[in-house]
Design a protein around this motif. Structure first.
Motif, PDB file in Angstrom:
ATOM      1  N   VAL A 154      -9.784   7.982 -17.581  1.00 25.36           N
ATOM      2  CA  VAL A 154      -8.448   8.521 -17.868  1.00 25.36           C
ATOM      3  C   VAL A 154      -7.452   8.034 -16.824  1.00 25.36           C
ATOM      4  CG1 VAL A 154      -7.072  10.628 -18.039  1.00 25.36           C
ATOM      5  CG2 VAL A 154      -9.356  10.551 -19.055  1.00 25.36           C
ATOM      6  N   ALA A 155      -7.842   8.085 -15.538  1.00 23.25           N
ATOM      7  CA  ALA A 155      -6.958   7.634 -14.460  1.00 23.25           C
ATOM      8  C   ALA A 155      -6.640   6.147 -14.594  1.00 23.25           C
ATOM      9  CB  ALA A 155      -7.612   7.913 -13.104  1.00 23.25           C
ATOM     10  N   SER A 156      -7.632   5.353 -14.966  1.00 23.09           N
ATOM     11  CA  SER A 156      -7.427   3.910 -15.133  1.00 23.09           C
ATOM     12  C   SER A 156      -6.445   3.631 -16.264  1.00 23.09           C
ATOM     13  CB  SER A 156      -8.764   3.206 -15.419  1.00 23.09           C
ATOM     14  OG  SER A 156      -9.632   3.323 -14.317  1.00 23.09           O
ATOM     15  N   ASN A 157      -6.608   4.333 -17.380  1.00 20.12           N
ATOM     16  CA  ASN A 157      -5.701   4.139 -18.519  1.00 20.12           C
ATOM     17  C   ASN A 157      -4.262   4.481 -18.152  1.00 20.12           C
ATOM     18  OD1 ASN A 157      -7.735   3.283 -20.234  1.00 20.12           O
ATOM     19  ND2 ASN A 157      -8.113   5.310 -21.079  1.00 20.12           N
ATOM     20  N   ILE A 158      -4.077   5.536 -17.371  1.00 21.25           N
ATOM     21  CA  ILE A 158      -2.730   5.948 -16.969  1.00 21.25           C
ATOM     22  C   ILE A 158      -2.103   4.893 -16.053  1.00 21.25           C
ATOM     23  CG2 ILE A 158      -1.411   7.644 -15.627  1.00 21.25           C
ATOM     24  CD1 ILE A 158      -3.389   9.775 -16.645  1.00 21.25           C
ATOM     25  N   LEU A 159      -2.858   4.422 -15.064  1.00 21.80           N
ATOM     26  CA  LEU A 159      -2.319   3.481 -14.087  1.00 21.80           C
ATOM     27  C   LEU A 159      -2.114   2.089 -14.678  1.00 21.80           C
ATOM     28  CD1 LEU A 159      -4.344   4.627 -10.962  1.00 21.80           C
ATOM     29  CD2 LEU A 159      -1.873   4.749 -11.232  1.00 21.80           C
ATOM     30  N   PHE A 160      -2.975   1.697 -15.607  1.00 22.92           N
ATOM     31  CA  PHE A 160      -2.816   0.402 -16.266  1.00 22.92           C
ATOM     32  C   PHE A 160      -1.891   0.480 -17.477  1.00 22.92           C
ATOM     33  CE2 PHE A 160      -6.647  -0.741 -13.877  1.00 22.92           C
ATOM     34  CZ  PHE A 160      -6.399  -2.070 -13.550  1.00 22.92           C
ATOM     35  N   LYS A 161      -1.373   1.706 -17.740  1.00 20.18           N
ATOM     36  CA  LYS A 161      -0.462   1.939 -18.873  1.00 20.18           C
ATOM     37  C   LYS A 161      -1.107   1.531 -20.199  1.00 20.18           C
ATOM     38  CE  LYS A 161       3.579   1.214 -15.896  1.00 20.18           C
ATOM     39  NZ  LYS A 161       3.654   2.631 -15.529  1.00 20.18           N
ATOM     40  N   TYR A 168      -2.292  -6.442 -11.818  1.00 18.66           N
ATOM     41  CA  TYR A 168      -2.393  -6.803 -13.228  1.00 18.66           C
ATOM     42  C   TYR A 168      -1.025  -6.745 -13.911  1.00 18.66           C
ATOM     43  CZ  TYR A 168      -3.409  -6.293 -18.206  1.00 18.66           C
ATOM     44  OH  TYR A 168      -3.405  -6.434 -19.574  1.00 18.66           O
ATOM     45  N   LEU A 169      -0.269  -5.672 -13.666  1.00 15.57           N
ATOM     46  CA  LEU A 169       1.028  -5.506 -14.322  1.00 15.57           C
ATOM     47  C   LEU A 169       2.042  -6.538 -13.827  1.00 15.57           C
ATOM     48  CD1 LEU A 169       1.249  -1.595 -14.338  1.00 15.57           C
ATOM     49  CD2 LEU A 169       0.765  -3.105 -16.275  1.00 15.57           C
ATOM     50  N   GLU A 170       1.947  -6.922 -12.547  1.00 10.82           N
ATOM     51  CA  GLU A 170       2.833  -7.964 -12.023  1.00 10.82           C
ATOM     52  C   GLU A 170       2.521  -9.308 -12.666  1.00 10.82           C
ATOM     53  OE1 GLU A 170       3.046  -8.367  -7.817  1.00 10.82           O
ATOM     54  OE2 GLU A 170       3.948  -6.390  -7.500  1.00 10.82           O
ATOM     55  N   ASP A 171       1.217  -9.636 -12.776  1.00 15.45           N
ATOM     56  CA  ASP A 171       0.817 -10.891 -13.424  1.00 15.45           C
ATOM     57  C   ASP A 171       1.264 -10.907 -14.888  1.00 15.45           C
ATOM     58  OD1 ASP A 171      -0.340 -11.638 -11.074  1.00 15.45           O
ATOM     59  OD2 ASP A 171      -2.411 -11.205 -11.694  1.00 15.45           O
ATOM     60  N   LYS A 172       1.107  -9.766 -15.545  1.00 12.49           N
ATOM     61  CA  LYS A 172       1.496  -9.661 -16.954  1.00 12.49           C
ATOM     62  C   LYS A 172       3.003  -9.849 -17.117  1.00 12.49           C
ATOM     63  CE  LYS A 172       0.956  -6.556 -20.932  1.00 12.49           C
ATOM     64  NZ  LYS A 172       0.512  -5.217 -21.378  1.00 12.49           N
ATOM     65  N   ASN A 196      -5.235  -2.420  -8.133  1.00 11.23           N
ATOM     66  CA  ASN A 196      -5.621  -3.324  -9.220  1.00 11.23           C
ATOM     67  C   ASN A 196      -4.584  -3.349 -10.337  1.00 11.23           C
ATOM     68  OD1 ASN A 196      -8.038  -3.877  -7.893  1.00 11.23           O
ATOM     69  ND2 ASN A 196      -9.172  -2.292  -8.979  1.00 11.23           N
ATOM     70  N   SER A 197      -4.110  -2.176 -10.727  1.00 11.51           N
ATOM     71  CA  SER A 197      -3.135  -2.101 -11.820  1.00 11.51           C
ATOM     72  C   SER A 197      -1.821  -2.756 -11.420  1.00 11.51           C
ATOM     73  CB  SER A 197      -2.901  -0.637 -12.220  1.00 11.51           C
ATOM     74  OG  SER A 197      -2.264   0.082 -11.180  1.00 11.51           O
ATOM     75  N   ASP A 198      -1.448  -2.613 -10.155  1.00  9.75           N
ATOM     76  CA  ASP A 198      -0.215  -3.224  -9.663  1.00  9.75           C
ATOM     77  C   ASP A 198      -0.299  -4.742  -9.784  1.00  9.75           C
ATOM     78  OD1 ASP A 198       2.301  -2.394  -8.645  1.00  9.75           O
ATOM     79  OD2 ASP A 198       1.789  -3.235  -6.701  1.00  9.75           O
ATOM     80  N   LEU A 210       0.832  -1.196   0.000  1.00 11.59           N
ATOM     81  CA  LEU A 210       0.000   0.000   0.000  1.00 11.59           C
ATOM     82  C   LEU A 210       0.872   1.253   0.000  1.00 11.59           C
ATOM     83  CD1 LEU A 210      -2.933   1.008   0.125  1.00 11.59           C
ATOM     84  CD2 LEU A 210      -2.762   0.966   2.626  1.00 11.59           C
ATOM     85  N   TYR A 211       1.955   1.219   0.766  1.00 14.61           N
ATOM     86  CA  TYR A 211       2.898   2.345   0.808  1.00 14.61           C
ATOM     87  C   TYR A 211       3.529   2.566  -0.565  1.00 14.61           C
ATOM     88  CZ  TYR A 211       6.943   5.166   2.187  1.00 14.61           C
ATOM     89  OH  TYR A 211       7.883   6.155   2.283  1.00 14.61           O
ATOM     90  N   LYS A 212       3.860   1.468  -1.229  1.00  9.28           N
ATOM     91  CA  LYS A 212       4.442   1.547  -2.573  1.00  9.28           C
ATOM     92  C   LYS A 212       3.457   2.178  -3.556  1.00  9.28           C
ATOM     93  CE  LYS A 212       5.838  -1.443  -6.394  1.00  9.28           C
ATOM     94  NZ  LYS A 212       5.883  -2.849  -6.874  1.00  9.28           N
ATOM     95  N   VAL A 213       2.185   1.797  -3.437  1.00  9.95           N
ATOM     96  CA  VAL A 213       1.153   2.337  -4.318  1.00  9.95           C
ATOM     97  C   VAL A 213       0.970   3.839  -4.082  1.00  9.95           C
ATOM     98  CG1 VAL A 213      -1.342   2.345  -4.753  1.00  9.95           C
ATOM     99  CG2 VAL A 213      -0.102   0.184  -4.672  1.00  9.95           C
TER     100      VAL A 213
END
Length: 274
Positions: free
Chosen positions: A103-110, A264-268, A260-262, A11-14
């Motif tokens: 817009v925020a979701s697109n930025i965080l999910f890259k 998803y991106l780790e799984d990817k 959520n994005s963290d 959570l701190y990292k996020v």
């Protein structure tokens, strides 16, 4: 304890993400602009179901600071203003808040933005879900206890045991919390411009749902009993209280998306390595 420490570190990292310095303010700005049109829209829909404004006031009095209620209540109690072209304008303005979530979701999910028209259509759909969310909470808060009493009168001929009644009240809030979680998860799942598995939205949706309820309760107590914004802001105090509340909610919303994005991106990344 290890899981708790791991979650706190994550959570701190996020929270330390660069996007967290910008996106909450962006979402809060558009939601503040959208809040009155959104409340007017909810009031209009509530009037179709003959929900009395007095019930609404009684329901939200214990949940929100009175300063915020004073701002939003006039918009809720005048649904007749939404006629013809004004309804479309209000709907369009209110969708700016959900558009900023996309817009925020697109930025965080890259993810790349797929275009204005598609984003606006999705914003309208998300707005309908958001209105459903508010209406559901409104009905649960305003009429939940009365509905339970009516059901009990139909089932029991004598008075209802207190323990049984309290158990049903607990079940009501448990079911209400579950429905709110599902609707928040739907918003999170729809928002990104590329399909993201809904399983990646669970942690963020749960965090946001619990945070919204907890923060609103704490902020209401703080504003009512301790804070006095009128010393600094005078007649603008109520607006400042509303803006701070919206900003805090927006911040937890972005944290939920970031969690959520963290995931998803780790799984990817793991899939690409394999």
């Amino acid at each position: 304890m290890k899981n708790i420490k791991k979650y706190i570190k994550r959570l701190y990292k996020v929270i330390r993400k660069n996007e967290m310095r910008i996106l909450p303010g962006q979402i809060a700005y558009f939601i503040v602009l959208s809040i009155i049109p959104l409340v007017s829209l909810i009031g209009y829909i509530a009037s179709l179901f003959s929900i009395d404004v007095e019930y609404v006031v009684d329901a939200i009095n214990g949940s929100l600071p009175k300063q915020i209620i004073e701002i939003i209540l006039p918009a809720f109690s005048n649904p007749s203003l939404l006629t013809g072209i004004s309804f479309i304008i209000v709907f369009f303005i209110a969708s700016n808040g959900t558009s900023s979530i996309i817009v925020a979701s697109n930025i965080l999910f890259k993810l790349e933005d797929t275009g204005y028209i598609r984003r606006r259509i999705k914003a309208f759909l998300m707005l309908l879900i958001l209105v459903t969310l508010f209406l559901f909470m409104l009905i649960v808060l305003a009429f939940g206890d009365n509905l339970i009493k009516i059901v009990f009168k139909l089932i029991f001929t004598s008075s209802v045991p207190k323990a049984v009644y309290e158990m049903f009240l607990f079940a009501k809030w448990l079911v209400g919390l579950l429905i709110v979680f599902i609707l928040v998860k739907m918003i999170f799942t729809i928002a990104p411009d590329s399909p993201i598995p809904s399983k990646n939205m669970n942690k963020g949706a749960l965090f946001t749902t619990l945070s919204w309820l907890l923060i609103t309760s704490i902020y209401s107590i703080y504003v009512t009993n301790f804070a006095d914004y009128s010393l600094f802001y005078g007649s603008l105090a109520n607006i400042v209280i509303l803006m701070i509340w919206i900003y805090i909610l927006s911040y937890t919303l972005v944290i939920g998306i970031a969690i959520n994005s963290d995931d998803y991106l780790e799984d990817k990344k793991e899939i690409e390595v394999q």
